[in-house]
Scaffold this motif. Sequence first.
Motif, PDB file in Angstrom:
ATOM      1  N   ALA A 163       7.980 -11.663   6.420  1.00  0.00           N
ATOM      2  CA  ALA A 163       6.614 -11.183   6.666  1.00  0.00           C
ATOM      3  C   ALA A 163       5.974 -10.693   5.375  1.00  0.00           C
ATOM      4  CB  ALA A 163       6.629 -10.071   7.709  1.00  0.00           C
ATOM      5  N   VAL A 164       6.691  -9.885   4.621  1.00  0.00           N
ATOM      6  CA  VAL A 164       6.144  -9.365   3.361  1.00  0.00           C
ATOM      7  C   VAL A 164       5.914 -10.505   2.375  1.00  0.00           C
ATOM      8  CG1 VAL A 164       6.638  -7.879   1.374  1.00  0.00           C
ATOM      9  CG2 VAL A 164       7.073  -7.052   3.695  1.00  0.00           C
ATOM     10  N   GLN A 165       6.812 -11.473   2.337  1.00  0.00           N
ATOM     11  CA  GLN A 165       6.624 -12.616   1.442  1.00  0.00           C
ATOM     12  C   GLN A 165       5.411 -13.446   1.859  1.00  0.00           C
ATOM     13  OE1 GLN A 165      10.496 -14.459   1.660  1.00  0.00           O
ATOM     14  NE2 GLN A 165      11.254 -13.318  -0.111  1.00  0.00           N
ATOM     15  N   ALA A 166       5.221 -13.641   3.162  1.00  0.00           N
ATOM     16  CA  ALA A 166       4.108 -14.457   3.650  1.00  0.00           C
ATOM     17  C   ALA A 166       2.760 -13.767   3.464  1.00  0.00           C
ATOM     18  CB  ALA A 166       4.316 -14.799   5.122  1.00  0.00           C
ATOM     19  N   ILE A 167       2.726 -12.472   3.699  1.00  0.00           N
ATOM     20  CA  ILE A 167       1.467 -11.722   3.671  1.00  0.00           C
ATOM     21  C   ILE A 167       1.154 -11.206   2.276  1.00  0.00           C
ATOM     22  CG2 ILE A 167       0.303  -9.679   4.603  1.00  0.00           C
ATOM     23  CD1 ILE A 167       2.158 -10.035   7.076  1.00  0.00           C
ATOM     24  N   GLY A 168       2.194 -10.931   1.503  1.00  0.00           N
ATOM     25  CA  GLY A 168       2.024 -10.282   0.211  1.00  0.00           C
ATOM     26  C   GLY A 168       2.183  -8.784   0.384  1.00  0.00           C
ATOM     27  N   SER A 169       2.322  -8.091  -0.714  1.00  0.00           N
ATOM     28  CA  SER A 169       2.523  -6.644  -0.621  1.00  0.00           C
ATOM     29  C   SER A 169       1.423  -5.897  -1.346  1.00  0.00           C
ATOM     30  CB  SER A 169       3.888  -6.251  -1.182  1.00  0.00           C
ATOM     31  OG  SER A 169       3.960  -6.513  -2.555  1.00  0.00           O
ATOM     32  N   ARG A 170       1.177  -4.673  -0.868  1.00  0.00           N
ATOM     33  CA  ARG A 170       0.186  -3.766  -1.443  1.00  0.00           C
ATOM     34  C   ARG A 170       0.858  -2.426  -1.725  1.00  0.00           C
ATOM     35  NH1 ARG A 170      -4.412  -3.560   2.916  1.00  0.00           N
ATOM     36  NH2 ARG A 170      -4.437  -5.737   3.401  1.00  0.00           N
ATOM     37  N   PRO A 171       1.568  -2.311  -2.823  1.00  0.00           N
ATOM     38  CA  PRO A 171       2.230  -1.035  -3.114  1.00  0.00           C
ATOM     39  C   PRO A 171       1.218   0.098  -3.233  1.00  0.00           C
ATOM     40  CG  PRO A 171       2.983  -2.769  -4.585  1.00  0.00           C
ATOM     41  CD  PRO A 171       1.815  -3.319  -3.830  1.00  0.00           C
ATOM     42  N   PRO A 172       1.626   1.326  -3.022  1.00  0.00           N
ATOM     43  CA  PRO A 172       2.971   1.736  -2.647  1.00  0.00           C
ATOM     44  C   PRO A 172       3.214   1.508  -1.162  1.00  0.00           C
ATOM     45  CG  PRO A 172       1.582   3.666  -2.802  1.00  0.00           C
ATOM     46  CD  PRO A 172       0.739   2.478  -3.217  1.00  0.00           C
ATOM     47  N   GLY A 173       4.477   1.360  -0.835  1.00  0.00           N
ATOM     48  CA  GLY A 173       4.825   1.126   0.558  1.00  0.00           C
ATOM     49  C   GLY A 173       6.191   1.673   0.888  1.00  0.00           C
ATOM     50  N   LEU A 174       6.370   1.949   2.147  1.00  0.00           N
ATOM     51  CA  LEU A 174       7.665   2.431   2.598  1.00  0.00           C
ATOM     52  C   LEU A 174       8.151   1.573   3.746  1.00  0.00           C
ATOM     53  CD1 LEU A 174       7.200   4.428   5.380  1.00  0.00           C
ATOM     54  CD2 LEU A 174       6.138   5.767   3.616  1.00  0.00           C
ATOM     55  N   LEU A 175       9.453   1.580   3.923  1.00  0.00           N
ATOM     56  CA  LEU A 175      10.098   0.841   5.003  1.00  0.00           C
ATOM     57  C   LEU A 175      10.668   1.852   5.976  1.00  0.00           C
ATOM     58  CD1 LEU A 175      11.294  -1.776   6.286  1.00  0.00           C
ATOM     59  CD2 LEU A 175      13.275  -1.439   4.772  1.00  0.00           C
ATOM     60  N   THR A 198      16.727   6.870  12.604  1.00  0.00           N
ATOM     61  CA  THR A 198      15.600   6.236  11.933  1.00  0.00           C
ATOM     62  C   THR A 198      15.774   6.439  10.436  1.00  0.00           C
ATOM     63  OG1 THR A 198      14.095   6.617  13.782  1.00  0.00           O
ATOM     64  CG2 THR A 198      13.086   6.246  11.634  1.00  0.00           C
ATOM     65  N   LEU A 199      15.605   5.376   9.679  1.00  0.00           N
ATOM     66  CA  LEU A 199      15.688   5.445   8.221  1.00  0.00           C
ATOM     67  C   LEU A 199      14.301   5.261   7.632  1.00  0.00           C
ATOM     68  CD1 LEU A 199      18.729   3.079   7.548  1.00  0.00           C
ATOM     69  CD2 LEU A 199      18.754   5.549   7.843  1.00  0.00           C
ATOM     70  N   VAL A 200      14.020   5.967   6.551  1.00  0.00           N
ATOM     71  CA  VAL A 200      12.760   5.805   5.830  1.00  0.00           C
ATOM     72  C   VAL A 200      13.098   5.616   4.358  1.00  0.00           C
ATOM     73  CG1 VAL A 200      10.550   6.845   5.210  1.00  0.00           C
ATOM     74  CG2 VAL A 200      11.530   7.263   7.482  1.00  0.00           C
ATOM     75  N   TYR A 201      12.677   4.487   3.815  1.00  0.00           N
ATOM     76  CA  TYR A 201      12.873   4.186   2.398  1.00  0.00           C
ATOM     77  C   TYR A 201      11.520   4.256   1.705  1.00  0.00           C
ATOM     78  CZ  TYR A 201      17.563   2.467   3.434  1.00  0.00           C
ATOM     79  OH  TYR A 201      18.869   2.361   3.826  1.00  0.00           O
ATOM     80  N   LEU A 202      11.377   5.193   0.794  1.00  0.00           N
ATOM     81  CA  LEU A 202      10.139   5.335   0.038  1.00  0.00           C
ATOM     82  C   LEU A 202      10.104   4.309  -1.087  1.00  0.00           C
ATOM     83  CD1 LEU A 202      10.085   9.224  -0.204  1.00  0.00           C
ATOM     84  CD2 LEU A 202       8.983   7.778   1.503  1.00  0.00           C
ATOM     85  N   MET A 203       8.919   3.873  -1.450  1.00  0.00           N
ATOM     86  CA  MET A 203       8.730   2.910  -2.542  1.00  0.00           C
ATOM     87  C   MET A 203       9.650   1.701  -2.371  1.00  0.00           C
ATOM     88  SD  MET A 203       6.366   4.243  -4.170  1.00  0.00           S
ATOM     89  CE  MET A 203       5.613   5.651  -4.902  1.00  0.00           C
ATOM     90  N   ALA A 204       9.661   1.131  -1.187  1.00  0.00           N
ATOM     91  CA  ALA A 204      10.636   0.101  -0.838  1.00  0.00           C
ATOM     92  C   ALA A 204      10.152  -1.331  -1.028  1.00  0.00           C
ATOM     93  CB  ALA A 204      11.058   0.285   0.617  1.00  0.00           C
ATOM     94  N   LEU A 205       8.879  -1.541  -1.286  1.00  0.00           N
ATOM     95  CA  LEU A 205       8.366  -2.913  -1.309  1.00  0.00           C
ATOM     96  C   LEU A 205       9.047  -3.794  -2.349  1.00  0.00           C
ATOM     97  CD1 LEU A 205       4.557  -2.404  -0.736  1.00  0.00           C
ATOM     98  CD2 LEU A 205       6.256  -3.275   0.851  1.00  0.00           C
ATOM     99  N   HIS A 206       9.290  -3.262  -3.519  1.00  0.00           N
ATOM    100  CA  HIS A 206       9.874  -4.081  -4.585  1.00  0.00           C
ATOM    101  C   HIS A 206      11.356  -4.380  -4.369  1.00  0.00           C
ATOM    102  CE1 HIS A 206      11.010  -0.049  -5.869  1.00  0.00           C
ATOM    103  NE2 HIS A 206      11.922  -0.601  -6.636  1.00  0.00           N
ATOM    104  N   ARG A 207      11.991  -3.696  -3.420  1.00  0.00           N
ATOM    105  CA  ARG A 207      13.421  -3.928  -3.189  1.00  0.00           C
ATOM    106  C   ARG A 207      13.757  -4.245  -1.735  1.00  0.00           C
ATOM    107  NH1 ARG A 207      15.782   1.883  -2.554  1.00  0.00           N
ATOM    108  NH2 ARG A 207      13.851   2.998  -2.281  1.00  0.00           N
TER     109      ARG A 207
END
Length: 135
Positions: A66-78, A12-21
């Motif tokens: 999905a993120v493009q369609a819904i929009g993003s609410r930072p901060p977020g992780l993947l 399992t991978l976890v990317y912190l602050m991933a929404l912008h990238r």
Amino acid sequence: MPPPPEHLASRTLVYLMALHRIHQLVPQLTAPPASWPPDTPCAVIERATCPDQRIIRSSLAHVVAAVQAIGSRPPGLLVVGAACTALAHTAPHAVHEKYWSVQEGLNPADLPLSIPLPWLNSAMHDGPVTWTSSH
């Protein structure tokens, strides 16, 4: 950014602050040498533990859309990997689209009272390890 690790079904991978990238991360994950399958479960967790928390569950093939369609609410992780399916059943109020589902808000009452954690069991423990909520 360092290259992602290669795919292992148990990883399992976890990317912190991933929404912008996220639009850069996903192609790196699915291309060689990492080669994560496009149908790998993933989740974008935005504003975790806040009342306006949102979880978008999808696969690597569809999470960027999905993120493009819904929009993003930072901060977020993947979060990427089979672990993303572990608590999907605790989201009875999630809105299900064709390729993703969206769970809005944090409601501790929706969480199970006890979740077995077999991967933490080892010779160091006397018995099964379980997480128990405090509500």
